[in-house]
Structures are given as C-alpha cells and as structure tokens.
Design a protein around this motif. Structure first.
Motif, short mmCIF file in Angstrom:
data_model
loop_
_atom_site.label_atom_id
_atom_site.label_comp_id
_atom_site.label_asym_id
_atom_site.label_seq_id
_atom_site.Cartn_x
_atom_site.Cartn_y
_atom_site.Cartn_z
N GLN A 97 -32.70 -29.05 -20.80
CA GLN A 97 -31.56 -29.34 -19.92
C GLN A 97 -31.95 -29.39 -18.45
OE1 GLN A 97 -27.37 -27.97 -20.71
NE2 GLN A 97 -27.88 -26.58 -19.03
N PRO A 98 -32.65 -28.38 -17.90
CA PRO A 98 -33.03 -28.49 -16.50
C PRO A 98 -34.02 -29.63 -16.24
CG PRO A 98 -34.06 -26.56 -17.50
CD PRO A 98 -33.05 -27.08 -18.48
N ALA A 99 -34.84 -29.95 -17.23
CA ALA A 99 -35.76 -31.08 -17.07
C ALA A 99 -34.98 -32.38 -16.89
CB ALA A 99 -36.69 -31.18 -18.27
N LEU A 138 -31.02 -20.82 -14.16
CA LEU A 138 -32.19 -21.69 -14.11
C LEU A 138 -32.13 -22.76 -15.20
CD1 LEU A 138 -35.09 -19.19 -13.33
CD2 LEU A 138 -33.91 -20.73 -11.75
N SER A 139 -31.61 -22.41 -16.35
CA SER A 139 -31.50 -23.39 -17.44
C SER A 139 -30.43 -24.44 -17.16
CB SER A 139 -31.21 -22.69 -18.77
OG SER A 139 -32.33 -21.91 -19.16
N ALA A 140 -29.52 -24.16 -16.21
CA ALA A 140 -28.54 -25.17 -15.80
C ALA A 140 -29.15 -26.19 -14.85
CB ALA A 140 -27.34 -24.50 -15.15
N GLY A 141 -30.35 -25.91 -14.34
CA GLY A 141 -31.04 -26.87 -13.50
C GLY A 141 -31.03 -26.59 -12.02
N VAL A 142 -30.64 -25.38 -11.60
CA VAL A 142 -30.64 -25.08 -10.17
C VAL A 142 -32.07 -25.00 -9.66
CG1 VAL A 142 -28.44 -23.85 -10.34
CG2 VAL A 142 -30.59 -22.56 -10.42
N HIS A 143 -32.19 -25.04 -8.35
CA HIS A 143 -33.50 -25.12 -7.70
C HIS A 143 -33.93 -23.81 -7.06
CE1 HIS A 143 -31.60 -29.12 -7.77
NE2 HIS A 143 -32.82 -29.57 -7.98
N GLY A 144 -33.13 -22.78 -7.21
CA GLY A 144 -33.49 -21.50 -6.65
C GLY A 144 -32.39 -20.48 -6.84
N ILE A 145 -32.71 -19.24 -6.49
CA ILE A 145 -31.77 -18.13 -6.60
C ILE A 145 -31.86 -17.30 -5.32
CG2 ILE A 145 -31.25 -15.96 -7.82
CD1 ILE A 145 -32.33 -17.27 -10.37
N ARG A 195 -43.35 -30.96 -18.07
CA ARG A 195 -43.56 -30.96 -16.63
C ARG A 195 -42.64 -29.95 -15.94
NH1 ARG A 195 -46.98 -30.84 -12.68
NH2 ARG A 195 -46.25 -31.83 -10.74
N TYR A 196 -41.43 -29.82 -16.46
CA TYR A 196 -40.51 -28.83 -15.89
C TYR A 196 -41.13 -27.44 -15.93
CZ TYR A 196 -36.66 -25.64 -15.16
OH TYR A 196 -35.89 -24.62 -14.68
N THR A 197 -41.69 -27.05 -17.05
CA THR A 197 -42.27 -25.71 -17.14
C THR A 197 -43.44 -25.53 -16.19
OG1 THR A 197 -43.78 -26.27 -18.97
CG2 THR A 197 -41.58 -25.47 -19.56
N GLU A 198 -44.12 -26.61 -15.85
CA GLU A 198 -45.25 -26.53 -14.94
C GLU A 198 -44.80 -26.32 -13.49
OE1 GLU A 198 -48.13 -29.55 -17.55
OE2 GLU A 198 -47.18 -30.24 -15.70
N ILE A 199 -43.68 -26.95 -13.11
CA ILE A 199 -43.26 -26.90 -11.70
C ILE A 199 -42.08 -25.96 -11.45
CG2 ILE A 199 -44.17 -29.20 -11.20
CD1 ILE A 199 -41.35 -30.30 -11.43
N ALA A 200 -41.47 -25.44 -12.50
CA ALA A 200 -40.38 -24.45 -12.33
C ALA A 200 -41.01 -23.08 -12.09
CB ALA A 200 -39.47 -24.44 -13.55
N ASP A 201 -41.59 -22.94 -10.90
CA ASP A 201 -42.32 -21.74 -10.52
C ASP A 201 -42.08 -21.52 -9.04
OD1 ASP A 201 -43.99 -19.69 -11.60
OD2 ASP A 201 -45.70 -20.51 -10.50
N PRO A 202 -42.16 -20.29 -8.56
CA PRO A 202 -41.81 -20.01 -7.17
C PRO A 202 -42.78 -20.63 -6.17
CG PRO A 202 -41.70 -18.01 -8.48
CD PRO A 202 -42.35 -19.03 -9.32
N TRP A 203 -42.21 -21.28 -5.17
CA TRP A 203 -42.95 -21.75 -3.99
C TRP A 203 -42.74 -20.71 -2.89
CZ3 TRP A 203 -41.37 -22.47 1.01
CH2 TRP A 203 -42.24 -23.17 1.86
#
Length: 297
Positions: free
Chosen positions: A152-154, A103-110, A163-171
């Motif tokens: 880094q992911p931001a 996740l810290s590398a910037g991927v969009h899911g697992i 903003r990253y911490t606000e939207i880096a959450d599961p949809w």
C-alpha cells in the motif's frame, strides 16, 4: 523533475526553510484538494484527534489522484503525529502498532510527542525501520517493521514494494532514506535529556513544544511570545542540542506585537529550519525574505 519522493528532504537538502499546515479532513475528497497545497508539507494531528487510519489511507489516495504537485512530486509530503507519547521505552513498545499503521498508509514521516528518554527514542527509530537496514546499527538495535505491509505505501509513493522497503528508512542516517522523523521535546525532562536524545541516530528534526513546555513550568497558556526567562532558557538548550547533533529545528514565533516579517526574521536569526504557524500569507512573506529558489507546491 522531483529529485526525491519526500519534498521536505529535498527542500532541507537545498537549504530552504520549510512551512507546513494541517491536513484538514481525512477524506479522499480533501486529499484531491490538498494535492495542490501551498505548504511544503502537511501534518496529520493524531495527537489530539481521533486515530483514523482508514481516513488517512483514503486521504493519501486522494493526494495521488489529485497530483502531481506543482513541483512535480507524486504527492505533498505528509508527516503524522501519534496518539501515544514517547515518555518511556515501555510506552513506545506497547504502542509500536501506531507507527506501523501510519507508515503503512504511506506517510513520509512521523513527529512523535513528549519524548523524554533516549532509550525510548532509540526504540521509536527501530520501530520505523526494516531489519535489513544496517546504517547506524552501532547506536540502534534491529529494525522492527515486518514484511507484508509494503504494497500500500509503495503504491502511494509510486515505487515497487521492494524499492519501498529500501527507501522507507530514516534520513539523513540513510542518505537514500525518504522518512523524515522528528520529536517534540516539550517538558523539563525532555530539555534535561535533550543532548542524549538528539544523539540518537535516525532523527532529522526536533521542536521544543512551547505550549506543553509552558505547562511543565506551571503556566496554563505560554504557547506564544513573549516568554518568561525559563522558557527562553530551555528553548536555547534544545536548539543547542539539535545544532550539536546536526538536527533541524522546528519552531513557531507568533508575537502579536510584531509583523509577519518581524516574526519570520526572529526564526531566521534563531537558525530555525521548519517554521510553524501563520498560514499561506506568512509563508509567502518568509519565502520572499529568504529568496526562495525551489518551486512552491
């Protein structure tokens, strides 16, 4: 103009089936090339190959520099598998560092593998979240991601660290979330527990993993159809659990006796949402069959 950072979520919200392919080499140079991929998302296979987070980080930077995509996104969406499995809560907690690293590398899911027990899946979702996110907390504990790794992911996502911490959450648990989290339910224990697993808040999709599922029934190679009756039964069981809990279903269907269009039609009739296997030509056939409205790439 892209509505979301995560292309997959944008397509799913529009009701479009999605197609994926592998990332290929995890290098900056390949990231530049893959920025114009035909696929709706790219998947990094750390399940079977070396856990190369340095390479993944370089690849993600290449995607940014090679972008934006044809559809106007900063990068294609990237979903990562992990080297560990999700068999037990103990295994998940012991390997939570792998979640944080990708996740810290910037991927969009697992896409986590061999999920077997609901409490392990809850732990997985918790490890993907920051503590201040409250959606779904009636079914989840506190998020476990910590401050310090968001810069880094931001940069990859093109947003501020806050903003990253606000939207880096599961949809879709968080409607504004940009993380697309899924599971492989790929053995008989997974199937037996599929209803409880699919009820865990924070999941977006599941697949039934026919190769490993076949092995759990004693078949050395049962990845592709036609399947024996017990394989059809567990696939329908897992698909039913996904449907009852609003999850999208990932499936391959590559019957060598059928045309690409016939194989795609089976997936459409099944109600699958994420189509696996076949490459660019097969995706083009499927997009034409479903009258794809959203831009490709």
């Amino acid at each position: 103009m892209a509505k979301r950072i995560n292309r997959v979520i944008e397509l799913i919200e529009a009701g479009e089936p999605v197609y994926y392919t592998g990332t290929g080499d995890l290098t900056y140079e390949n990231g530049l090339k893959q920025a114009s991929t035909w696929a709706d998302f790219l998947i990094t296979d750390f399940e079977h190959h070396a856990f190369d987070v340095a390479g993944l980080t370089a690849f993600m930077k290449g995607l940014v520099d090679g972008g934006p995509t044809k559809a106007g996104h900063r990068t294609p969406a990237v979903i990562s598998t992990l080297p560990s499995n999700l068999r037990t809560i103990e295994e998940m907690r012991a390997n939570a560092w792998q979640v944080r690293q990708v996740l810290s590398a910037g991927v969009h899911g697992i896409l986590h593998t061999h999920a077997r027990q609901a409490d392990a899946v809850r732990a997985f979702i918790e490890e993907c979240r920051y503590p201040f996110h409250k959606e779904g907390r009636e079914g989840l504990g506190e998020g476990q991601r910590g401050a310090g790794g968001q810069r880094q992911p931001a940069e990859i996502w093109g947003v501020t660290p806050q903003r990253y911490t606000e939207i880096a959450d599961p949809w879709p648990l968080n409607p504004e979330g940009e993380l697309f989290l899924g599971l492989k339910l790929e053995n008989q224990e997974s199937a037996a527990n599929s209803d409880a697993i699919c009820r865990v808040p924070g999941l977006a999709f599941v697949e039934w993993g026919p190769g490993d599922m076949g092995m759990s029934f004693g078949n050395a190679d049962a990845h592709d159809p036609p399947y024996p009756p017990e394989m059809d039964r567990v696939r329908e069981q897992i698909k039913g659990a996904a449907d009852r809990n609003g999850l999208k279903f990932l499936c391959s269907w590559n019957d060598p006796s059928k045309t690409d269009a016939e194989n795609i039609q089976i997936l459409i009739d099944m109600g699958a949402h994420i189509f696996s296997g076949g490459g660019e030509e097969k995706a083009a056939v499927g997009r034409k069959m479903t009258n794809r409205q959203m831009p490709v790439g």
